[in-house]
Enzyme design. Structure first.
Site, PDB file in Angstrom:
ATOM      1  N   LYS A   9       9.917 -68.066  -4.667  1.00 58.22           N
ATOM      2  CA  LYS A   9      11.984 -66.927  -4.254  1.00 58.22           C
ATOM      3  C   LYS A   9      11.655 -65.700  -3.143  1.00 58.22           C
ATOM      4  CE  LYS A   9      13.864 -65.652  -7.821  1.00 58.22           C
ATOM      5  NZ  LYS A   9      14.158 -65.232  -9.248  1.00 58.22           N
ATOM      6  N   THR A  67      20.077 -55.069 -18.095  1.00 60.11           N
ATOM      7  CA  THR A  67      20.826 -54.780 -18.953  1.00 60.11           C
ATOM      8  C   THR A  67      20.500 -55.352 -20.443  1.00 60.11           C
ATOM      9  OG1 THR A  67      23.060 -56.454 -17.609  1.00 60.11           O
ATOM     10  CG2 THR A  67      22.943 -56.262 -20.488  1.00 60.11           C
ATOM     11  N   ARG A  69      29.367 -57.763  -9.375  1.00 54.29           N
ATOM     12  CA  ARG A  69      29.717 -59.765  -9.809  1.00 54.29           C
ATOM     13  C   ARG A  69      29.561 -60.243  -9.601  1.00 54.29           C
ATOM     14  NH1 ARG A  69      35.404 -57.940  -8.156  1.00 54.29           N
ATOM     15  NH2 ARG A  69      34.275 -56.575  -7.019  1.00 54.29           N
ATOM     16  N   LYS A  90      27.107 -50.444 -20.322  1.00 50.78           N
ATOM     17  CA  LYS A  90      26.777 -51.458 -19.934  1.00 50.78           C
ATOM     18  C   LYS A  90      26.901 -53.033 -20.299  1.00 50.78           C
ATOM     19  CE  LYS A  90      26.016 -55.786 -16.892  1.00 50.78           C
ATOM     20  NZ  LYS A  90      25.245 -55.289 -15.842  1.00 50.78           N
ATOM     21  N   LEU A 134      42.949 -61.285 -16.661  1.00 52.22           N
ATOM     22  CA  LEU A 134      43.855 -61.989 -18.257  1.00 52.22           C
ATOM     23  C   LEU A 134      44.232 -63.444 -17.434  1.00 52.22           C
ATOM     24  CD1 LEU A 134      46.816 -58.892 -19.321  1.00 52.22           C
ATOM     25  CD2 LEU A 134      44.607 -60.418 -20.133  1.00 52.22           C
ATOM     26  N   GLY A 156      31.912 -68.018 -18.822  1.00 54.73           N
ATOM     27  CA  GLY A 156      30.582 -68.059 -18.654  1.00 54.73           C
ATOM     28  C   GLY A 156      29.356 -67.685 -18.173  1.00 54.73           C
ATOM     29  N   CYS A 185      25.929 -63.440 -18.020  1.00 48.68           N
ATOM     30  CA  CYS A 185      25.653 -62.426 -18.433  1.00 48.68           C
ATOM     31  C   CYS A 185      26.877 -62.310 -19.441  1.00 48.68           C
ATOM     32  CB  CYS A 185      26.426 -61.542 -17.141  1.00 48.68           C
ATOM     33  SG  CYS A 185      25.338 -61.208 -15.633  1.00 48.68           S
TER      34      CYS A 185
HETATM   35  C1  UGA Z   1      30.047 -60.005 -14.927  1.00 48.65           C
HETATM   36  C2  UGA Z   1      30.659 -58.603 -15.100  1.00 48.65           C
HETATM   37  O1  UGA Z   1      32.506 -58.855 -14.471  1.00 48.65           O
HETATM   38  C3  UGA Z   1      30.221 -57.444 -13.662  1.00 48.65           C
HETATM   39  O2  UGA Z   1      30.437 -56.463 -13.987  1.00 48.65           O
HETATM   40  C4  UGA Z   1      28.870 -57.701 -14.931  1.00 48.65           C
HETATM   41  O3  UGA Z   1      27.912 -56.023 -13.765  1.00 48.65           O
HETATM   42  C5  UGA Z   1      27.894 -58.848 -14.529  1.00 48.65           C
HETATM   43  O4  UGA Z   1      29.046 -60.215 -15.385  1.00 48.65           O
HETATM   44  C6  UGA Z   1      26.903 -58.685 -15.186  1.00 48.65           C
HETATM   45  O5  UGA Z   1      26.467 -57.981 -16.871  1.00 48.65           O
HETATM   46  O6  UGA Z   1      25.695 -59.015 -14.580  1.00 48.65           O
HETATM   47  P1  UGA Z   1      29.509 -61.698 -13.999  1.00 48.65           P
HETATM   48  O7  UGA Z   1      28.988 -62.724 -14.573  1.00 48.65           O
HETATM   49  O8  UGA Z   1      29.370 -62.210 -12.117  1.00 48.65           O
HETATM   50  O9  UGA Z   1      30.167 -60.518 -14.016  1.00 48.65           O
HETATM   51  O10 UGA Z   1      31.027 -62.895 -13.207  1.00 48.65           O
HETATM   52  P2  UGA Z   1      32.728 -62.074 -13.883  1.00 48.65           P
HETATM   53  O11 UGA Z   1      33.731 -62.191 -12.480  1.00 48.65           O
HETATM   54  O12 UGA Z   1      32.653 -61.038 -15.032  1.00 48.65           O
HETATM   55  O13 UGA Z   1      33.625 -63.223 -14.667  1.00 48.65           O
HETATM   56  C7  UGA Z   1      32.855 -64.063 -15.804  1.00 48.65           C
HETATM   57  C8  UGA Z   1      33.882 -65.093 -16.375  1.00 48.65           C
HETATM   58  O14 UGA Z   1      34.778 -64.938 -16.904  1.00 48.65           O
HETATM   59  C9  UGA Z   1      33.547 -66.657 -14.991  1.00 48.65           C
HETATM   60  O15 UGA Z   1      33.410 -67.492 -15.992  1.00 48.65           O
HETATM   61  C10 UGA Z   1      35.303 -66.396 -14.956  1.00 48.65           C
HETATM   62  O16 UGA Z   1      35.449 -67.148 -14.616  1.00 48.65           O
HETATM   63  C11 UGA Z   1      35.389 -65.763 -16.338  1.00 48.65           C
HETATM   64  N1  UGA Z   1      37.011 -65.233 -16.427  1.00 48.65           N
HETATM   65  C12 UGA Z   1      37.231 -64.015 -15.655  1.00 48.65           C
HETATM   66  C13 UGA Z   1      37.710 -66.163 -17.087  1.00 48.65           C
HETATM   67  O17 UGA Z   1      37.207 -66.794 -17.274  1.00 48.65           O
HETATM   68  N2  UGA Z   1      39.442 -65.161 -16.565  1.00 48.65           N
HETATM   69  C14 UGA Z   1      39.632 -64.022 -16.012  1.00 48.65           C
HETATM   70  O18 UGA Z   1      40.466 -63.680 -15.816  1.00 48.65           O
HETATM   71  C15 UGA Z   1      38.395 -63.414 -15.397  1.00 48.65           C
END
Ligand code: UGA
Length: 439
Positions: A35, A121, A151, A208, A254, A261, A264
């Site tokens: 890395k 976290t 994100r 968080k 929503l 998945g 996080c």
């Molecule tokens: C998430 C949080 O959104 C961040 O704020 C946080 O900092 C991060 O975890 C972390 O703890 O480090 P991330 O895992 O990058 O971020 O992804 P998200 O955009 O939150 O999406 C998570 C999952 O939910 C994805 O699989 C996405 O497809 C799903 N999702 C999202 C849905 O099924 N429906 C939605 O309406 C939104």
């Protein structure tokens, strides 16, 4: 300022480059030599839009360097802890091994007056334990907790333009010193008037996990509605639009479909439940078990829907799976709903070919028994069904007419409610999606 960043994964690498972009002199430390050599060469060890450009710029400026030797963190005024906290094997709790190892390695260089800033976290209470260790071993060193809300896919933007700053500070004068140092680190962001929440260690840690739990709950809420829509013939997408206009509810997060998945949300809600149990407050979070259950049921339902569409049997059917990453604009396949479904289909007798613009290499390593293709066209050749399981823009923009010429049967399952249903049905496709009427 001189800054060190311990842990150069997703969070740490982006944080290190961003801090250099803000004008600081930064060294990123990681035990993983591969890395570090990639980062030194200006190569991102993961797919993240805009990151490589930021990295290149920061390296050129001479303000950013990387090392595997924690001794290179000597003299930094602020040390960020950015290591991962994965789920423990066979348990819900978070594995704090990397946090402990990073904190111990810092003891070799930490000097009085320097500030350690936790960004990982962690279960509430971790900062208090680390603070006790630092004050015993290096009296005069300070600890703050400053959670990160980036994100994947928007990591650079979220780091340089966060919607809030949360400072979990020690009490009294140490807290004032820590706040001053953090304000200096984030001077450009603070100057923009970014909201700042000043609090104690425990609240900052909980902010968080509470935020991620809320987001997971919102997704599972709409997916529970999708289950009901399937039972009644109602349409979850229109339902989400309609309730989303109420700004107390909001339309974001929503989107019904295959559910959440990644590295996080799933592990964070589980670690939160485990910690609540340890604290004797498990009842407060039993609803998160249901949030998790609803989420996992969506994957099973998707497999059932595929079986239904494939005339009741998966045996020998050719299935094209579009998308392997847990979400678009990422090559991260940790707890990916798409790969989970692909593997279930394969195990139940289908011949599955997976494609993804960024995650094929990672997927092949973890799931070698699946077939892979470089493009959706290749994956869909002679397919009996096409499943869109990660809503990459290029999949949403596919031309259903041209694409229809490649497959054996025009059956599409929209796992993310992301396709233009009318266009696909007009092109002669049988369109099915979670929480929607048969189209
Ligand atoms: C998430 C949080 O959104 C961040 O704020 C946080 O900092 C991060 O975890 C972390 O703890 O480090 P991330 O895992 O990058 O971020 O992804 P998200 O955009 O939150 O999406 C998570 C999952 O939910 C994805 O699989 C996405 O497809 C799903 N999702 C999202 C849905 O099924 N429906 C939605 O309406 C939104």
């Amino acid at each position: 300022m001189r800054i060190s960043v311990i842990g150069c994964g997703y969070l740490g690498a982006v944080h290190a480059a961003s801090m250099a972009e803000l004008g600081h002199e930064v060294v990123g430390i990681d035990v993983d030599e591969r890395k570090i050599s990639a980062l030194c060469a200006g190569r991102a060890p993961f797919y993240e839009p805009d990151f490589e450009q930021l990295l290149g710029h920061a390296l050129e400026s001479g303000r950013l360097s990387f090392s595997t030797d924690v001794a290179d963190a000597t003299g930094a005024q602020v040390h960020f802890l950015c290591v991962g906290t994965p789920q423990k094997h066979g348990e819900y709790a978070a594995d704090l091994r990397f946090v402990q190892a990073a904190a111990e390695s810092l003891l070799q260089v930490l000097a009085p007056g320097e500030l350690v800033v936790g960004k990982s976290t962690v279960p509430v209470g971790t900062a208090a334990e680390l603070a006790a260790m630092f004050s015993e071993k290096v009296p005069g060193a300070l600890l703050a907790w400053n959670p990160e809300f980036l994100r994947e896919g928007f990591a650079v933007r979220d780091t340089l333009h966060p919607d809030r700053l949360v400072y979990g500070l020690p009490a009294g004068g140490d807290g004032d010193t820590a706040e001053r140092l953090l304000d200096e680190v984030y001077a450009a962001i603070v100057a923009r008037g970014t909201p700042k929440v000043i609090t104690d260690h425990a609240t900052a840690e909980m902010v968080k996990t509470a935020a991620n739990s809320f987001l997971a709950t919102k997704i599972s809420f709409i997916n529970a509605m999708a289950e009901l829509c399937e039972a009644t013939g109602a349409d979850v997408k229109l339902l989400a639009d309609a309730i989303g206009y109420d700004d107390r509810i909001g339309r974001k997060f929503l989107n019904a479909g295959l559910g959440f998945g990644g590295g996080c949300l799933p592990k964070d809600i589980r670690a939160f439940m485990a910690r609540a149990g340890e604290l004797g407050a498990d009842q407060a979070l039993t609803f998160l078990r249901e949030v998790d259950n609803i989420n996992m049921r969506r994957r099973i339902r998707m497999v059932e829907l595929a079986r239904e569409v494939l005339d009741g049997s998966l045996l020998g059917k050719r299935v094209a799976v579009l998308g392997a990453a847990f979400k678009p604009d990422s090559d991260d396949i940790r707890d990916s709903p798409a790969l989970n479904v692909a593997a279930q289909l394969q195990l139940q007798g289908a011949v599955v070919c997976v494609t993804d613009p960024a995650a094929v290499e990672n997927s092949r390593r973890e799931w070698p028994h699946l077939d892979y293709a470089a493009t959706p066209e290749e994956a869909a050749a002679d397919a009996d069904a096409v499943l869109v399981l990660t809503e990459w823009r290029q999949y949403c923009e596919l031309d259903p007419v041209a694409f229809g010429a490649l497959v054996r049967q025009k059956r599409v399952l929209d796992g993310r409610n992301a396709l233009d249903r009318e266009a696909w049905t007009a092109a002669g496709w049988t369109y099915r999606a979670l929480g929607r009427r048969v189209g």
